[in-house]
Design an enzyme around this catalytic site. Structure first.
Site, PDB file in Angstrom:
ATOM      1  N   GLY A 195      17.531  74.243-131.341  1.00 46.67           N
ATOM      2  CA  GLY A 195      18.520  73.403-132.006  1.00 46.67           C
ATOM      3  C   GLY A 195      18.131  71.945-131.959  1.00 46.67           C
ATOM      4  O   GLY A 195      16.945  71.595-131.858  1.00 46.67           O
ATOM      5  N   GLU A 203      13.462  74.554-127.829  1.00 43.86           N
ATOM      6  CA  GLU A 203      12.726  74.214-129.056  1.00 43.86           C
ATOM      7  C   GLU A 203      13.658  73.344-129.873  1.00 43.86           C
ATOM      8  O   GLU A 203      14.652  73.814-130.417  1.00 43.86           O
ATOM      9  CB  GLU A 203      12.314  75.484-129.801  1.00 43.86           C
ATOM     10  CG  GLU A 203      11.231  75.223-130.834  1.00 43.86           C
ATOM     11  CD  GLU A 203      11.817  74.833-132.177  1.00 43.86           C
ATOM     12  OE1 GLU A 203      11.882  73.609-132.451  1.00 43.86           O
ATOM     13  OE2 GLU A 203      12.193  75.720-132.918  1.00 43.86           O
ATOM     14  N   CYS A 219      12.278  73.976-138.576  1.00 44.41           N
ATOM     15  CA  CYS A 219      11.864  72.901-137.690  1.00 44.41           C
ATOM     16  C   CYS A 219      10.447  72.410-137.925  1.00 44.41           C
ATOM     17  O   CYS A 219      10.176  71.225-137.765  1.00 44.41           O
ATOM     18  CB  CYS A 219      12.033  73.344-136.246  1.00 44.41           C
ATOM     19  SG  CYS A 219      11.244  74.932-135.893  1.00 44.41           S
TER      20      CYS A 219
END
Length: 478
Positions: free
Chosen positions: A222, A244, A278
């Site tokens: 997140g 992460e 991401c």
């Protein structure tokens, strides 16, 4: 749909629920419980009971069950993918593909489990042995985001189960349905009750899970602020963490690069899932001799991508909610105000099929400067900032001038230069001359504020194990 814990469906003790909406239209498609601290405690207690048996189950049996769950995912990919499509808004083929790819990761974790060994020192004295083995850490809390909810859950769940750990999962409020269906499927496939519990709720629930004294590890994907808060809270009970925390990944395109290949890879990767992941290309540094030529190629490809309206088909869906969408709008407005060129996209899509969702076409921002938001902050949307540079070295310096360090990308025909740039990137993963899907066999994670620890492959499994040293003594009979 209720929460799933201890092998069955359970409502929140408070009786409260929260809506799950279709991002393409804003319509409510289901409700899930608004779990609180009491619900977190129930799920953790279920996992703790399951742990006492699961940690003693032979590895071969764990592998058999995990592989059976992987096959069940493949068999049910259309059904679970359809639920993901409704709650996330991504076009259906991509949702089904996510389920199948996640099943492959489960298989890889299972195979890594068969390669785990204890070790024994050879230099021990007669009647003495020193054995180094590994025990499962215990109950794990997995907190997952909306963008790839099944894949990012499997990063954690698959490794934990093989290592011998039960999991309590809190999915994103935006995309809980596919995770709940998966828990039911795994239980029906034979996974013992309590090993995979799913609780739903908002921030209060997440805080209760992290603060609870029983879990021994938190695995989170997140935002950076949320990850920092989790790390601080986990320190209170000395929990392990794998974090992460996203990225602001840069690509460098050198003057000798294959521009068509670079443009194709950057467009495909930068706008996949409407930019909601991401390690996408977020910013781009291009040597001046090929700057305009690459801009033309990128714009041509970006304009060909289509948006899928409510009930229709297309390449890209909407952003999942207004909060995520606002970041893209803000960065585009900031770039315009500072004199950037908008080569493609730039304005919210409206009209029939689009008004109910947060649709942003693929957006290219040219002539971006270091102070622009798009070049400093993660977008998590279909926006790429592009800047000219005078040398590869300048590109690398600007790429590394960031608090993030998740991924990097390099395009050049000069292998020596490419290797130097790859090795110079301050990032957990770097791609040279193409952008393939991140492999399930190798470690994934970031440097700097992009996180702590690694997931996938054997690296993921061992992060759920504790080393234990056994000192053994006996009287030699000979």
């Amino acid at each position: 749909m209720d929460m799933f814990m201890d092998g069955g469906w359970v409502a929140a003790q408070s009786g409260q629920v929260m809506p799950v909406t279709d991002p393409t239209s804003g319509a409510v498609i289901d409700t899930v419980p608004m779990g609180q601290a009491a619900d977190a405690g129930r799920a953790i207690a279920s996992a703790a009971r399951a742990f006492e048996n699961w940690k003693r189950v032979p590895m071969a049996e764990r592998v058999r069950l995990v592989k059976a769950c992987a096959q069940a995912m493949r068999d049910q990919a259309p059904r679970i993918g359809a639920a993901l499509n409704r709650e996330l808004g991504r076009p259906l083929p991509g949702c089904i593909a996510e389920i199948a790819s996640s099943a492959n990761l489960l298989d890889i974790y299972a195979e890594e489990g068969l390669r785990l060994y204890a070790t024994q020192a050879l230099g021990s004295a007669p009647g003495e042995r020193i054995v180094v083995t590994r025990d499962p850490v215990g109950v794990v809390v997995a907190i997952t985001p909306f963008n790839y909810p099944i894949t990012l859950l499997m990063f954690k769940l698959g490794a934990a189960l093989i290592a011998g750990c039960p999991v309590v999962t809190k999915p994103s409020e935006d995309t809980p349905l596919s995770t709940l269906l998966l828990a039911e499927l795994f239980h029906a496939t034979g996974l013992p009750a309590g090993l995979f519990n799913v609780v739903t709720g908002a921030r209060e629930l997440g805080e209760a899970l992290v603060a609870h004294p029983v879990p021994r590890k938190i695995a989170f994907t997140g935002s950076v602020p949320a990850g920092k808060a989790i790390a601080a809270a986990a320190a209170g009970t000395m929990k392990r963490v794998t974090l992460e925390l996203g990225g602001h990944s840069a690509a460098i395109v050198c003057a000798d690069a294959d521009l068509d290949k670079a443009a194709e890879a950057i467009t495909r990767h930068g706008f996949a899932n409407s930019g909601q992941f991401c390690y996408r290309v977020n910013r781009l540094y291009v040597e001046r001799p090929v700057y305009e030529a690459l801009l033309d190629r990128l714009a041509t490809r970006a304009r060909k991508l289509t948006l899928a309206p409510a009930g229709g088909e297309g390449d890209l869906g909407p952003l999942v909610n207004a909060r995520i969408f606002a970041t893209s709008e803000q960065q585009i407005a900031d770039a315009r105000a500072r004199g950037a060129r908008i080569l493609a996209g730039g304005d919210r899509a409206t009209g029939p099929g689009y008004d109910g969702g947060c649709y942003m076409p693929p957006t290219l921002i040219a002539d971006a400067t270091p102070e622009m938001l798009v070049m400093r902050e993660e977008t998590f949307g279909p926006v790429i900032g592009i800047a000219p540079v005078d040398s590869p070295a300048e590109g690398l310096r600007l790429a590394n001038d960031s608090r993030f360090g998740l991924a990097g990308f390099v395009f050049t025909r000069d292998l020596a230069l490419g290797m130097a740039l790859c090795e110079g990137f301050e990032a957990g993963s770097v791609w040279l001359n193409d952008i393939q899907r991140a492999s399930h066999h190798v470690p994934f994670g970031g440097m700097k504020e992009s996180g702590l620890g690694r997931e996938k492959g054997r690296y993921g499994v061992v992060s759920y194990l504790e080393y234990k040293t056994l000192y053994l003594s006996w009287e030699p009979p000979l």
